[in-house]
Design a protein around this motif. Structure first.
Motif, PDB file in Angstrom:
ATOM      1  N   PHE A  64      17.616  -2.744   2.042  1.00 38.66           N
ATOM      2  CA  PHE A  64      16.219  -2.416   2.340  1.00 38.66           C
ATOM      3  C   PHE A  64      16.014  -2.024   3.809  1.00 38.66           C
ATOM      4  CE2 PHE A  64      11.645  -4.081   2.711  1.00 38.66           C
ATOM      5  CZ  PHE A  64      11.115  -2.834   2.409  1.00 38.66           C
ATOM      6  N   PRO A  65      16.662  -2.706   4.797  1.00 44.37           N
ATOM      7  CA  PRO A  65      16.456  -2.295   6.188  1.00 44.37           C
ATOM      8  C   PRO A  65      16.880  -0.856   6.468  1.00 44.37           C
ATOM      9  CG  PRO A  65      17.381  -4.508   6.119  1.00 44.37           C
ATOM     10  CD  PRO A  65      17.440  -3.958   4.726  1.00 44.37           C
ATOM     11  N   LEU A  66      17.726  -0.265   5.609  1.00 46.80           N
ATOM     12  CA  LEU A  66      18.166   1.118   5.795  1.00 46.80           C
ATOM     13  C   LEU A  66      17.200   2.118   5.149  1.00 46.80           C
ATOM     14  CD1 LEU A  66      21.990   0.656   5.056  1.00 46.80           C
ATOM     15  CD2 LEU A  66      20.817   0.601   7.258  1.00 46.80           C
ATOM     16  N   SER A  67      16.239   1.619   4.386  1.00 46.75           N
ATOM     17  CA  SER A  67      15.285   2.494   3.715  1.00 46.75           C
ATOM     18  C   SER A  67      14.210   2.967   4.690  1.00 46.75           C
ATOM     19  CB  SER A  67      14.633   1.748   2.535  1.00 46.75           C
ATOM     20  OG  SER A  67      13.555   2.491   2.007  1.00 46.75           O
ATOM     21  N   SER A  68      13.703   4.174   4.451  1.00 45.75           N
ATOM     22  CA  SER A  68      12.629   4.713   5.293  1.00 45.75           C
ATOM     23  C   SER A  68      11.323   3.938   5.113  1.00 45.75           C
ATOM     24  CB  SER A  68      12.400   6.191   4.957  1.00 45.75           C
ATOM     25  OG  SER A  68      12.042   6.335   3.587  1.00 45.75           O
ATOM     26  N   GLU A  69      11.234   3.164   4.029  1.00 47.25           N
ATOM     27  CA  GLU A  69      10.026   2.386   3.785  1.00 47.25           C
ATOM     28  C   GLU A  69       9.998   1.085   4.587  1.00 47.25           C
ATOM     29  OE1 GLU A  69       9.574   1.616  -0.340  1.00 47.25           O
ATOM     30  OE2 GLU A  69       9.027   3.686  -0.861  1.00 47.25           O
ATOM     31  N   PHE A  70      11.160   0.655   5.109  1.00 46.21           N
ATOM     32  CA  PHE A  70      11.236  -0.648   5.742  1.00 46.21           C
ATOM     33  C   PHE A  70      10.269  -0.802   6.920  1.00 46.21           C
ATOM     34  CE2 PHE A  70      13.193  -3.571   8.874  1.00 46.21           C
ATOM     35  CZ  PHE A  70      13.114  -4.743   8.137  1.00 46.21           C
ATOM     36  N   PRO A  71      10.263   0.097   7.918  1.00 38.55           N
ATOM     37  CA  PRO A  71       9.303  -0.086   9.018  1.00 38.55           C
ATOM     38  C   PRO A  71       7.843   0.006   8.571  1.00 38.55           C
ATOM     39  CG  PRO A  71      10.387   2.045   9.163  1.00 38.55           C
ATOM     40  CD  PRO A  71      11.109   1.280   8.120  1.00 38.55           C
ATOM     41  N   ILE A  72       7.584   0.768   7.492  1.00 36.17           N
ATOM     42  CA  ILE A  72       6.211   0.875   6.987  1.00 36.17           C
ATOM     43  C   ILE A  72       5.774  -0.446   6.358  1.00 36.17           C
ATOM     44  CG2 ILE A  72       4.704   2.092   5.365  1.00 36.17           C
ATOM     45  CD1 ILE A  72       6.509   4.522   5.677  1.00 36.17           C
ATOM     46  N   VAL A  73       6.668  -1.044   5.564  1.00 36.11           N
ATOM     47  CA  VAL A  73       6.334  -2.329   4.937  1.00 36.11           C
ATOM     48  C   VAL A  73       6.151  -3.404   6.000  1.00 36.11           C
ATOM     49  CG1 VAL A  73       7.218  -4.149   3.436  1.00 36.11           C
ATOM     50  CG2 VAL A  73       7.443  -1.758   2.756  1.00 36.11           C
ATOM     51  N   VAL A  74       6.997  -3.395   7.050  1.00 39.91           N
ATOM     52  CA  VAL A  74       6.859  -4.379   8.127  1.00 39.91           C
ATOM     53  C   VAL A  74       5.501  -4.211   8.813  1.00 39.91           C
ATOM     54  CG1 VAL A  74       7.764  -5.105  10.369  1.00 39.91           C
ATOM     55  CG2 VAL A  74       9.340  -4.608   8.498  1.00 39.91           C
ATOM     56  N   HIS A  75       5.132  -2.954   9.063  1.00 40.01           N
ATOM     57  CA  HIS A  75       3.841  -2.701   9.720  1.00 40.01           C
ATOM     58  C   HIS A  75       2.681  -3.196   8.868  1.00 40.01           C
ATOM     59  CE1 HIS A  75       0.286  -0.357  10.892  1.00 40.01           C
ATOM     60  NE2 HIS A  75       0.813  -0.349  12.105  1.00 40.01           N
ATOM     61  N   GLU A  76       2.705  -2.901   7.567  1.00 41.28           N
ATOM     62  CA  GLU A  76       1.617  -3.326   6.685  1.00 41.28           C
ATOM     63  C   GLU A  76       1.587  -4.844   6.546  1.00 41.28           C
ATOM     64  OE1 GLU A  76      -0.775  -1.346   5.505  1.00 41.28           O
ATOM     65  OE2 GLU A  76       0.221   0.164   6.738  1.00 41.28           O
ATOM     66  N   ALA A  77       2.767  -5.472   6.526  1.00 41.36           N
ATOM     67  CA  ALA A  77       2.819  -6.935   6.416  1.00 41.36           C
ATOM     68  C   ALA A  77       2.224  -7.583   7.663  1.00 41.36           C
ATOM     69  CB  ALA A  77       4.261  -7.387   6.208  1.00 41.36           C
ATOM     70  N   VAL A  78       2.597  -7.075   8.852  1.00 40.86           N
ATOM     71  CA  VAL A  78       2.058  -7.633  10.088  1.00 40.86           C
ATOM     72  C   VAL A  78       0.550  -7.390  10.167  1.00 40.86           C
ATOM     73  CG1 VAL A  78       2.082  -7.414  12.606  1.00 40.86           C
ATOM     74  CG2 VAL A  78       4.245  -7.458  11.328  1.00 40.86           C
ATOM     75  N   SER A  79       0.120  -6.198   9.780  1.00 39.00           N
ATOM     76  CA  SER A  79      -1.322  -5.894   9.814  1.00 39.00           C
ATOM     77  C   SER A  79      -2.098  -6.832   8.910  1.00 39.00           C
ATOM     78  CB  SER A  79      -1.561  -4.440   9.389  1.00 39.00           C
ATOM     79  OG  SER A  79      -0.944  -3.548  10.284  1.00 39.00           O
ATOM     80  N   TRP A  80      -1.588  -7.041   7.702  1.00 37.19           N
ATOM     81  CA  TRP A  80      -2.310  -7.914   6.765  1.00 37.19           C
ATOM     82  C   TRP A  80      -2.312  -9.363   7.252  1.00 37.19           C
ATOM     83  CZ3 TRP A  80      -0.457 -11.864   3.370  1.00 37.19           C
ATOM     84  CH2 TRP A  80      -1.426 -12.346   2.505  1.00 37.19           C
ATOM     85  N   ARG A 107       0.819  -1.209   0.000  1.00 37.97           N
ATOM     86  CA  ARG A 107       0.000   0.000   0.000  1.00 37.97           C
ATOM     87  C   ARG A 107       0.862   1.272   0.000  1.00 37.97           C
ATOM     88  NH1 ARG A 107      -2.831  -1.048   4.256  1.00 37.97           N
ATOM     89  NH2 ARG A 107      -4.532  -2.061   3.150  1.00 37.97           N
ATOM     90  N   TYR A 108       1.903   1.303   0.803  1.00 38.12           N
ATOM     91  CA  TYR A 108       2.728   2.517   0.913  1.00 38.12           C
ATOM     92  C   TYR A 108       4.172   2.274   0.470  1.00 38.12           C
ATOM     93  CZ  TYR A 108      -1.237   3.683   3.893  1.00 38.12           C
ATOM     94  OH  TYR A 108      -2.496   3.891   4.375  1.00 38.12           O
ATOM     95  N   ALA A 109       4.397   1.236  -0.300  1.00 39.91           N
ATOM     96  CA  ALA A 109       5.759   0.881  -0.707  1.00 39.91           C
ATOM     97  C   ALA A 109       6.002   1.229  -2.166  1.00 39.91           C
ATOM     98  CB  ALA A 109       6.017  -0.605  -0.477  1.00 39.91           C
ATOM     99  N   SER A 110       7.239   1.587  -2.475  1.00 43.91           N
ATOM    100  CA  SER A 110       7.647   1.804  -3.861  1.00 43.91           C
ATOM    101  C   SER A 110       8.988   1.123  -4.161  1.00 43.91           C
ATOM    102  CB  SER A 110       7.772   3.307  -4.147  1.00 43.91           C
ATOM    103  OG  SER A 110       8.824   3.884  -3.376  1.00 43.91           O
TER     104      SER A 110
END
Length: 655
Positions: free
Chosen positions: A478-494, A423-426
């Motif tokens: 990828f863990p150094l990207s600002s998107e990493f915690p967002i993707v983890v959050h969306e993955a756990v939520s889903w 959803r919020y990843a590029s």
């Protein structure tokens, strides 16, 4: 009788023109001609005629003058008033909001009926009595204005359309429906808008301009007996589950409220309280046994049943428990903790190592069943046998990397498909050197690909969600990207919300976002309990878009408990529970809107606005009458006169 246009008088110039024709008509004398040699002299004599002569009493003249006079009158658009015919076009606005489902005794003697039935009766009486010759347009209100019929001349169909009206329990489009009625009559001179309502009107109708008369018919519906279940929630505590219900008395007299609490359909406890008019009471139910769905219900019957039930869902999954199997990954561990989950880390050996803890059957099971298992790197061998295998089969699993052959992608940009995890990843600027070269499992679809190689796959296996990142985090930035915690959050939520858990409580007809499993081929809303089940509401197919099932779904419009069922190709079903609740505004009987108005008929169609909530008074001399044009009748008379004139002319009586 009235005149529609005085401009038709200009045709009156035809009358002096006809008279001039007869005044200037040549008149010749009868002359005997003994020889054709005298024709030249006779022709000269014929030139001596009398252009001006006295008008004579000729039938043809009077017929022509009468035809001209009738044409002049017809061009002036004359009409007559007839009683009970109605306007040429009548727009009926039906208040079909949730409050119209309340029971009333007004106008029915000792028997009771719903307000909507009373409204239907009033509307049909109006069509029969005041709109005999009118074209009928019927508007109803739901989440958006609805045109039930448009300019219908067959009144039997109009009556059938009125009978088809149903209440809408969500947030009704009050002023939007009035705006549509205003737009439909904006350029009309012989139209009327009639609003049928119980007086409750949200918004500001006085700001809506009208160019035609507006009449408001308010039903006689006195305040009755209504208890509203305003709020209901549950909380897990040490001694069991505690439930709290808030009940409001929307009546004019004190009432005793008795509330029953159910858990998964079984009665758990009952409590009661005496509530004063217009006030609320809080009822607490302690030490309830565990259940997935709790229901509070106001016992007994009242005038408005749509607000007598409320549901609450177990909050045990609000803080998901995550079991992390990893050889050591600080970034992943911190990312999981940032989601608010309870993370239990189990250290496993690096790929290729062999330790005693990795032997089958020797690794202890977690004390509590986790809501999600995250496997970082190659899965330990003990996860493929015994109790661990069964645990993973019935638990959502997220794997990252693993063993096996790899395909170099050299940092190419991933291509994403629509999915909650994306959803919020590029992945812009993220370097991924290689991905695992493996065949896609039957349950999986690629939600991210790099150079036609799957990089992230998702799906559902045995009814449980699965997510796999086919690359090792340690081999990327990828863990150094600002998107990493967002993707983890969306993955756990889903992953934690896709196991058939609750969505919550929503107003009927509203739109919400629902996680759609990647392998879902069909979905529908199914009534499970409450008013929806009592009314035998049929299953409602899920909304779809250009790419299949839409993540944005509309809550069913009838209050009750629903399940959003998803089905995959294997016939496996996954469901979410959600409550459809009536708009609380409709339960308040003191919401009389002073912006409603009744505007009597006015001349010229000047622009007006609604200003006062009341029923329009009947104008006996004109308000209940309609215009019947005489143009067609006059045109028929002119045609008849022309036929008579032709007959007179043929008989030679024009001279």
């Amino acid at each position: 009788m009235g005149i529609g246009s005085w401009l038709g008088l200009w045709f009156g110039l035809s009358i002096p023109a006809i008279l001039a024709m007869y005044l200037l008509k040549r008149k010749f004398l009868d002359t005997r001609v003994p020889s054709h040699l005298l024709w030249q002299r006779v022709l000269k004599n014929l030139e001596a005629n009398r252009p001006w002569q006295k008008l004579q009493n000729r039938l043809l003249l009077w017929l022509q003058l009468l035809a001209a006079a009738l044409l002049i009158f017809a061009l002036m658009k004359p009409f007559i008033w007839t009683s009970g015919g109605g306007k040429e076009h009548v727009v009926l606005v039906a208040d079909t909001s949730g409050s119209m489902s309340a029971v009333t005794t007004a106008g029915t003697g000792q028997s009771s009926e719903k307000r909507l039935e009373q409204l239907k009766r009033e509307m049909k009486d109006y069509i029969k009595r005041d709109a005999k010759n009118s074209e009928i347009t019927l508007l109803s209100m739901s989440a958006e204005p609805s045109v039930v019929i448009s300019r219908e001349k067959d009144h039997s169909r109009a009556v059938d359309a009125v009978d088809s009206l149903q209440p809408y329990f969500g947030k009704a489009s009050y002023d939007e429906t009035l705006s549509l009625a205003s737009a439909l009559t904006r350029d009309e001179t012989d139209a009327e808008v009639v609003v049928f309502t119980d007086g409750q009107w949200r918004g500001n109708p006085s700001s809506i301009p009208f160019q035609v008369p507006v009449r408001v018919v308010t039903l006689e519906s006195p305040v009755g007996f209504n208890l509203t279940l305003q709020q209901f929630g549950v909380k897990e505590e040490a001694g069991g589950t505690t439930a709290v219900a808030v009940v409001k008395n929307n009546s004019e007299a004190p009432k005793s409220a008795e509330v029953n609490v159910y858990g998964d359909g079984k009665l758990l406890k009952t409590a009661s309280a005496e509530i004063k008019p217009g006030t609320s009471a809080t009822l607490t139910f302690r030490a309830l046994t565990g259940a997935e769905v709790y229901k509070a219900e106001v016992d007994g019957q009242d005038d408005y049943a749509a607000d007598n039930e409320a549901y609450a869902f177990s909050q045990s999954a609000d803080t998901p428990r995550i079991l992390l199997l990893t050889p050591g990954n600080l970034f992943l561990e911190k990312g999981l903790q940032l989601t608010g989950a309870e993370v239990v880390k189990m250290t496993v050996p690096e790929a290729g190592e062999d330790t005693l803890s990795d032997q089958p059957g020797e690794t202890a099971m977690p004390e509590k069943k986790p809501d999600l298992v995250v496997i970082d790197g190659k899965a330990p061998s003990f996860t493929s046998q015994g109790k661990w295998k069964k645990l993973l089969e019935r638990t959502p699993v997220w794997t990252l990397g693993g063993g096996g052959s790899k395909v170099a992608v050299n940092g190419a940009q991933p291509k994403l498909v629509s999915h909650p995890v994306n959803r919020y990843a590029s992945y812009s600027g993220v370097y991924i050197g290689s991905v695992l070269d493996q065949k896609l499992p039957d349950w999986a679809v690629a939600i991210a690909s790099i150079e036609n190689h799957p990089a992230i796959i998702a799906g559902s296996e045995n009814g449980e969600p699965r997510l796999s990142f086919l690359f090792n985090l340690q081999e990327t930035d990828f863990p150094l990207s600002s998107e990493f915690p967002i993707v983890v959050h969306e993955a756990v939520s889903w992953l934690t919300e896709s196991g058939g858990k609750s969505l919550g409580r929503f107003t009927a007809g509203s739109r919400i976002e629902v996680p759609i499993a990647a392998d879902t081929v069909s979905a529908r809303w199914v009534a499970k309990d409450g008013m929806a089940k009592d009314m035998k509401v049929e299953s409602q197919e899920a909304d779809t878009g250009e790419k299949g099932l839409s993540a944005l779904q509309q809550i069913p419009p009838i209050p009750g408990l629903y399940a959003f069922e998803q089905t995959n190709n294997a016939g496996e079903k996954l469901e979410y529970l959600a409550e459809s609740a009536a708009d609380p505004y409709e339960a308040q009987r003191d919401n009389k809107n002073e912006g409603l108005a009744a505007i009597s008929e006015h001349a010229g169609g000047a622009e007006t606005t609604a200003s006062k909530a009341s029923q329009a008074p009947s104008d006996k001399s004109r308000g209940e009458q309609s215009k019947v044009p005489l143009t067609t009748l006059l045109a028929g008379l002119v045609l008849l006169i022309i036929l008579v004139e032709w007959g007179v002319y043929q008989r030679g009586r024009s001279i």
